[in-house]
Design an enzyme around this catalytic site. Sequence first.
Site, PDB file in Angstrom:
ATOM      1  N   LYS A 257       0.828  -1.215   0.000  1.00  0.00           N
ATOM      2  CA  LYS A 257       0.000   0.000   0.000  1.00  0.00           C
ATOM      3  C   LYS A 257       0.857   1.258   0.000  1.00  0.00           C
ATOM      4  CE  LYS A 257      -3.949  -2.144   2.325  1.00  0.00           C
ATOM      5  NZ  LYS A 257      -4.804  -2.173   3.526  1.00  0.00           N
ATOM      6  N   ARG A 258       2.061   1.148   0.528  1.00  0.00           N
ATOM      7  CA  ARG A 258       2.942   2.323   0.609  1.00  0.00           C
ATOM      8  C   ARG A 258       3.387   2.806  -0.771  1.00  0.00           C
ATOM      9  NH1 ARG A 258       4.845  -0.874   4.728  1.00  0.00           N
ATOM     10  NH2 ARG A 258       6.598  -1.609   3.458  1.00  0.00           N
TER      11      ARG A 258
END
Length: 485
Positions: A257-258
Amino acid sequence: MTKVRTRFAPSPTGRMHVGNLRTALYAYLIARHEDGDFILRIEDTDQEREVEGAVDIIKRTLQKAGLEHDEGPDREGEYGPYVQSERVREGLYMKYAKELVEKGEAYYCFCTPERLKTLKCGNDADGKEYTVYDKHCLSLSREEVEENLKAGKPFVIRQNNPTEGTTVFHDEIYGDISVDNSELDDMILIKSDGFPTYNFANVVDDHLMGITHVVRGNEYLSSSPKYNRLYEAFGWDVPVYVHCPLITDEEHKKLSKRSGHSSFEDLLEQGFLPEAIVNFVALLGWSSPDNAEIMTKEELIKKFDYRLMSKSPAVFDYGKLRWMNGEYIKAMDFDRFYEMALPYIKEVIKRDMDLKKVAHLLHTRIETFCDIRDHIDFLEELPDYDISMYTHKKMKTDAASGLEVLQKILPLLEEQKDYSNDALYTLLTGFASENGYKNGFVLWPLRCAVSGKQSTPGGATELMELLGREESLKRIRKGIEMLNG
């Protein structure tokens, strides 16, 4: 022949990760390629992880991606309900778990959390630690189990896996895989809250819904022997397994997700088209037999053969996605492009301007809709710029020649009333010819002066038409002032 039936069974835990979208897409393409059924099933047995509104996100994502399902929570078929929590209320999973207990393939476990903490731990495929159960409660007699149940002792139901020998299962991509049974932990089938675990509910529901092909990420390869043992314990047919390769970022690390572009909605917000995202995701682990890259959904359905999937990790190449999206934008009907581009254009341009002409300049020059901001910000306000920009080797211009051209052309532009692109181009190319200049020698410094940028979506005369007479003259005078020092 049995009709092909595939399913996408996400947990409602937030935005749909690219890996989940690929699973849904491959399951959809297998079903459509074989004239089969594609089912949506919501697996919400892990109530603690459920995110409010996530089911709507799942439905919205599938709808925007064009992956229409034949059966699901909103399209009831003969195998419903299609939400696992609703199936729990019908007592479905407990019934099958008790059947396994009767067969000796599962057993009640009454161990307390305190006792479980004393057991040794193992690590799963993702490196996460889990408790290796020691079969302590398997030795309980039927009478002891009954007493514990009557006393209301908390319990789980565990799968009874063998500790000796091997289990072999077949995957369409990875072939036959053999696993030592000593590595098979007695996984929990029914949790203490009465809900089934993801693994158990999956097997029961896939069988009851007639699923013929199970598509999932290769992180589930290690769980497949346990699934197979459940199928065998029930005497059910084992489905065709299709495990997809890992998706990594460009540094070959698991896409997280980063990264900022790991979910479908992230990418939509970054100005990508749904059809371009789907096309790109289809190629994350699969390639067309004719090596085509730009394909419509209909072409993907026709060409998709899951046997051509790769075992190797697929790299999420953001640059390639941008290129592919740009190709889709170029091929768009202009009216649709204008409708989609207009909100981005209006976000930047507040002055009176022909926004349709702005869109025409952008149509073949952007890769994502978010690029529009940086392409046209100068139309609203002239940015600060360095006069070194006037130097252009190909045009053979520099600050001195740029100043000379602007000073000579300014009186002509002040007299010019018609600021349409054609009229301005005729005026400026005529001026260049009369003075023995090449067109670029005149047009480059003008473009620098009116835009303050080295790269613009249109040439000098196109930009001046958009800016209008007064704003164009104001910027040219500013350029002369800057070049004069």
